[in-house]
Design a protein around this motif. Structure first.
Motif, PDB file in Angstrom:
ATOM      1  N   PRO B  21      73.241  31.069  42.827  1.00 50.13           N
ATOM      2  CA  PRO B  21      73.071  32.330  43.552  1.00 50.13           C
ATOM      3  C   PRO B  21      73.298  32.173  45.059  1.00 50.13           C
ATOM      4  O   PRO B  21      73.853  33.068  45.699  1.00 50.13           O
ATOM      5  N   ILE B  22      72.893  31.016  45.600  1.00 46.82           N
ATOM      6  CA  ILE B  22      73.091  30.809  47.041  1.00 46.82           C
ATOM      7  C   ILE B  22      74.587  30.675  47.326  1.00 46.82           C
ATOM      8  O   ILE B  22      75.107  31.247  48.286  1.00 46.82           O
ATOM      9  N   TYR B  23      75.294  29.945  46.440  1.00 44.79           N
ATOM     10  CA  TYR B  23      76.736  29.806  46.620  1.00 44.79           C
ATOM     11  C   TYR B  23      77.391  31.181  46.620  1.00 44.79           C
ATOM     12  O   TYR B  23      78.261  31.471  47.428  1.00 44.79           O
ATOM     13  N   TRP B  24      76.946  32.032  45.714  1.00 53.97           N
ATOM     14  CA  TRP B  24      77.559  33.352  45.607  1.00 53.97           C
ATOM     15  C   TRP B  24      77.377  34.136  46.906  1.00 53.97           C
ATOM     16  O   TRP B  24      78.280  34.850  47.348  1.00 53.97           O
ATOM     17  N   LEU B  25      76.206  33.989  47.522  1.00 53.16           N
ATOM     18  CA  LEU B  25      75.954  34.680  48.790  1.00 53.16           C
ATOM     19  C   LEU B  25      76.883  34.145  49.877  1.00 53.16           C
ATOM     20  O   LEU B  25      77.500  34.915  50.619  1.00 53.16           O
ATOM     21  N   VAL B  26      76.992  32.817  49.957  1.00 51.49           N
ATOM     22  CA  VAL B  26      77.861  32.201  50.966  1.00 51.49           C
ATOM     23  C   VAL B  26      79.308  32.627  50.733  1.00 51.49           C
ATOM     24  O   VAL B  26      80.021  33.028  51.661  1.00 51.49           O
ATOM     25  N   ASN B  27      79.696  32.573  49.480  1.00 52.73           N
ATOM     26  CA  ASN B  27      81.037  32.980  49.081  1.00 52.73           C
ATOM     27  C   ASN B  27      81.350  34.393  49.562  1.00 52.73           C
ATOM     28  O   ASN B  27      82.376  34.659  50.195  1.00 52.73           O
ATOM     29  N   MET B  28      80.402  35.309  49.313  1.00 60.48           N
ATOM     30  CA  MET B  28      80.633  36.709  49.682  1.00 60.48           C
ATOM     31  C   MET B  28      80.690  36.906  51.182  1.00 60.48           C
ATOM     32  O   MET B  28      81.393  37.798  51.664  1.00 60.48           O
ATOM     33  N   SER B  29      79.939  36.071  51.915  1.00 58.10           N
ATOM     34  CA  SER B  29      79.888  36.284  53.354  1.00 58.10           C
ATOM     35  C   SER B  29      81.231  35.968  54.009  1.00 58.10           C
ATOM     36  O   SER B  29      81.491  36.400  55.126  1.00 58.10           O
ATOM     37  N   TRP B  43      86.169  32.133  44.790  1.00 53.69           N
ATOM     38  CA  TRP B  43      86.103  31.682  46.178  1.00 53.69           C
ATOM     39  C   TRP B  43      86.909  32.669  47.002  1.00 53.69           C
ATOM     40  O   TRP B  43      87.744  33.390  46.456  1.00 53.69           O
ATOM     41  N   PRO B  44      86.650  32.771  48.299  1.00 54.60           N
ATOM     42  CA  PRO B  44      87.351  33.777  49.109  1.00 54.60           C
ATOM     43  C   PRO B  44      88.855  33.485  49.181  1.00 54.60           C
ATOM     44  O   PRO B  44      89.250  32.408  49.607  1.00 54.60           O
ATOM     45  N   HIS B  45      89.667  34.449  48.721  1.00 47.95           N
ATOM     46  CA  HIS B  45      91.113  34.235  48.777  1.00 47.95           C
ATOM     47  C   HIS B  45      91.680  34.548  50.148  1.00 47.95           C
ATOM     48  O   HIS B  45      92.669  33.967  50.572  1.00 47.95           O
ATOM     49  N   THR B  46      91.053  35.492  50.841  1.00 46.90           N
ATOM     50  CA  THR B  46      91.467  35.745  52.230  1.00 46.90           C
ATOM     51  C   THR B  46      90.238  35.529  53.102  1.00 46.90           C
ATOM     52  O   THR B  46      89.584  36.484  53.506  1.00 46.90           O
ATOM     53  N   PRO B  47      89.884  34.253  53.356  1.00 47.23           N
ATOM     54  CA  PRO B  47      88.648  33.973  54.083  1.00 47.23           C
ATOM     55  C   PRO B  47      88.632  34.628  55.457  1.00 47.23           C
ATOM     56  O   PRO B  47      89.659  34.668  56.141  1.00 47.23           O
ATOM     57  N   GLY B 235      79.557  42.371  52.778  1.00 45.57           N
ATOM     58  CA  GLY B 235      79.917  41.141  53.471  1.00 45.57           C
ATOM     59  C   GLY B 235      78.953  40.850  54.611  1.00 45.57           C
ATOM     60  O   GLY B 235      78.465  39.729  54.780  1.00 45.57           O
ATOM     61  N   LEU B 236      78.647  41.897  55.375  1.00 50.04           N
ATOM     62  CA  LEU B 236      77.744  41.737  56.516  1.00 50.04           C
ATOM     63  C   LEU B 236      76.348  41.354  56.032  1.00 50.04           C
ATOM     64  O   LEU B 236      75.701  40.460  56.590  1.00 50.04           O
ATOM     65  N   LEU B 237      75.892  42.003  54.962  1.00 49.55           N
ATOM     66  CA  LEU B 237      74.583  41.701  54.390  1.00 49.55           C
ATOM     67  C   LEU B 237      74.522  40.233  53.957  1.00 49.55           C
ATOM     68  O   LEU B 237      73.558  39.517  54.257  1.00 49.55           O
ATOM     69  N   ALA B 238      75.599  39.781  53.299  1.00 45.76           N
ATOM     70  CA  ALA B 238      75.627  38.396  52.826  1.00 45.76           C
ATOM     71  C   ALA B 238      75.614  37.425  54.005  1.00 45.76           C
ATOM     72  O   ALA B 238      74.888  36.426  53.985  1.00 45.76           O
ATOM     73  N   ALA B 239      76.385  37.734  55.040  1.00 44.10           N
ATOM     74  CA  ALA B 239      76.444  36.839  56.202  1.00 44.10           C
ATOM     75  C   ALA B 239      75.072  36.746  56.865  1.00 44.10           C
ATOM     76  O   ALA B 239      74.610  35.655  57.229  1.00 44.10           O
ATOM     77  N   ALA B 240      74.397  37.895  57.011  1.00 45.58           N
ATOM     78  CA  ALA B 240      73.066  37.882  57.621  1.00 45.58           C
ATOM     79  C   ALA B 240      72.104  37.069  56.765  1.00 45.58           C
ATOM     80  O   ALA B 240      71.273  36.313  57.285  1.00 45.58           O
ATOM     81  N   GLY B 241      72.227  37.204  55.443  1.00 40.78           N
ATOM     82  CA  GLY B 241      71.379  36.432  54.538  1.00 40.78           C
ATOM     83  C   GLY B 241      71.599  34.937  54.697  1.00 40.78           C
ATOM     84  O   GLY B 241      70.650  34.165  54.802  1.00 40.78           O
TER      85      GLY B 241
END
Lengths: 300, 268
Positions: B21-29, B43-47, B235-241
């Motif tokens: 679950p943590i990976y998924w959050l990082v991935n989304m951010s 994984w992010p295709h357009t990071p 994305g913003l929510l994930a980054a803040a998390g």
């Protein structure tokens, strides 16, 4: 070690007493005051005596029904997560690597969920479980399970329980690990010479040594799950319907949502009383276990 | 230590369960919002760093981190400094009502935050501390002070009494003995207690959110703003998390050798 009687020790305890009294006793007085009154807004209060308490304990009224239902849900939740987290935590503690850098790595990863702010834990699972953008929700739906925690009661419950297992099993595991580490190697050697089975070693050596930490683990897990608020609130908001509304969520709804101060205060007091009683039982068991152990050690 | 069969597999599976679950959050951010909503990618295709950039340049975002750290540090300092003498007293002396006092402290550690949200709001508004880091720092004392006393008591009990007696015979006054001898001896215990105060103050949100409105709002409360008319800014929510996980991870690294005994509250 015998302690000496010294009443001046009170001076050393005084700062703690003052700080905790300021943040515990003072607010609690307000709660007691509110619990006997009714308000119609505009800061006008009316004496209501024990009216709220009567209503609270009577399931036929709206307030009583909501309270008792959320209490039941909360107790069920606490029992389920204890039944999962305690055995799982013991297994994880027994599975810890023995030495080397992997020990530190495992400890750090285990502790990680404990250091994440509770609403972020909620956010993580909210995202992870969504059928459209979350890995878990997506995978579950693609292998043919109709999983949606927003609309299905059971799915919501499963999500909240899995989230709590994810969040707190590490605590039980770390506590048990600490207990296991205190067992001298000689015990195991003796067991080996006696030809004790794996199960016998666990029952006769490891479990008794973990007794004390397990008690702390059960106490902490029961209390914290009994007052759980943030995580399920973020994920399900107490829904669908009221199916995951626990006591704290109900209380905040009444207190800060409806500003029904009298009802909220009465609920708070009963809630606090339950916690106090459970806490006292644990404390007594714990101190008794401690003194028994001391006596045994003294006898040896 | 004896372990069970298949332990490597069990451990590996559990760690994956914790990290996924943590990976998924990082991935989304690191994904753009378009990628998050439109496709399922492992994984992010357009990071992109756009979400992090926004948090670090927008004051209303990064001030949340500063506010949170402010009250957490304040609370840790208050808790440890009042808990130290009390821990010594509980460990060394018997006095009138000591057992009851200890139980009372313990029971406050267990008190539900929801019960105190409203009275705290009234109390801190009345004394003019509402919306300051002090309000949250003091409010968090209700569970952190008892915890600190509990942990430190265990560590002080581990120091032999003879050390106290020798010090007093050598003419140390009590305050000097305390600072010069006792505190260095239980330094690791103080570290563990500080870690736990930090941890519980950092993760708590209900009180922190209730006691602040604008100028002391913690980051965890600011995160709820990502819901806008245009929908969720995932994305913003994930980054803040992700950014809220980092301080915790750093702190764990420093205390990794004491984590296990610390969680047992110095009582193994």
């Amino acid at each position: 070690m015998d302690k000496t009687v010294n009443q001046k020790a009170w001076f050393l305890v005084l700062p703690v007493f003052l700080v905790v009294a300021f943040s515990a006793v003072l607010p609690l007085m307000t709660v007691v005051n509110y619990s006997m009154q009714d308000t119609f807004g505009n800061n006008q209060f009316f004496w209501n005596g024990v009216g709220w308490f009567k209503e609270l304990l009577d399931p036929s009224t709206d307030l009583g029904g909501r309270f008792l239902a959320s209490l039941g849900r909360n107790l069920f939740f606490s029992l389920v997560i204890l039944a999962i987290e305690v055995p799982l935590g013991i297994v994880i503690a027994l599975s810890m690597p023995r030495q080397g850098w992997t020990v530190a790595a495992c400890l750090v990863i285990l502790a990680l969920p404990l250091l994440i702010p509770w609403n972020v834990v909620g956010t993580i699972w909210q995202i992870f479980g969504r059928p459209d953008i979350g890995l878990m929700g997506y995978v579950l739906n693609h292998i043919g399970l109709d999983y949606n925690y927003v609309s299905n009661d059971i799915d919501a419950w499963v999500t909240v329980i899995v989230m709590d297992v994810w969040h707190w099993t590490s605590l039980v595991a770390l506590l048990c690990y600490a207990g296991l580490k205190s067992i001298p190697e000689a015990y195991y050697q003796a067991a080996q010479i006696d030809g004790a089975s794996r199960w016998a070693v666990f029952k006769a050596i490891q479990l008794p040594k973990m007794n004390r930490v397990l008690l702390i683990a059960v106490l902490l897990r029961f209390m914290d799950s009994f007052m759980i608020y943030t995580e399920p609130f973020v994920v399900t908001g107490g829904g669908p319907g009221n199916s995951t509304t626990f006591v704290s969520i109900e209380l905040v709804k009444i207190a800060l949502g409806q500003f029904d101060l009298g009802k909220a205060a009465a609920l708070s007091l009963v809630y606090n009383l339950i916690i106090l009683i459970v806490c006292w039982i644990f404390y007594t068991v714990m101190t008794n276990a401690g003194s028994e152990r001391k006596q045994q050690e003294g006898a040896v | 230590m004896h372990s069970i069969p298949g332990r490597r597999l069990i451990m590996a599976l559990f760690l994956i369960f914790l990290l996924l679950p943590i990976y998924w959050l990082v991935n989304m951010s690191f994904k753009t919002n378009a990628e998050i909503v439109s496709s399922m990618t492992l994984w992010p295709h357009t990071p992109t760093l756009q979400h992090y950039k926004r948090i670090f340049t927008d004051e209303s975002w990064y001030s949340g981190y500063i506010n949170s750290l402010e009250y957490v540090v304040l609370n840790t300092i208050i808790s440890i400094s009042v808990a130290l003498p009390a821990a010594y007293a509980f460990s060394r002396y018997r006095f009138l009502g000591d057992k009851h006092l200890f139980f009372w402290l313990l029971s406050n550690r267990m008190a539900p935050a929801a019960v105190y949200a409203l009275p705290f709001f009234n109390l801190y508004s009345a004394i003019g501390l509402f919306d300051t880091p002090w309000a949250v720092a003091l409010a968090h004392c209700i569970f952190n002070v008892p915890l600190a006393v509990w942990i430190l008591e265990g560590f002080v009990s581990g120091v032999p009494r003879e050390i106290d007696e020798t010090a007093f015979l050598d003419g140390y006054s009590f305050p000097r003995f305390f600072i010069k001898i006792l505190v260095p001896l239980i330094a690791s215990g103080i570290g563990v207690a500080a870690f736990f105060c930090f941890m519980f103050s950092w993760v708590e949100l209900l009180l922190a959110r209730t006691l602040t409105s604008v100028s002391a709002k913690p980051i965890a409360a600011i995160m709820t703003r990502t819901v806008s008319a245009a929908g969720m800014d995932w994305g913003l929510l994930a980054a803040a998390g992700v950014l809220t996980i980092i301080p915790g991870a750093l702190v764990i690294w420093f205390v990794r050798n004491y984590i296990a005994s610390g969680f047992a509250l110095g009582r193994v």
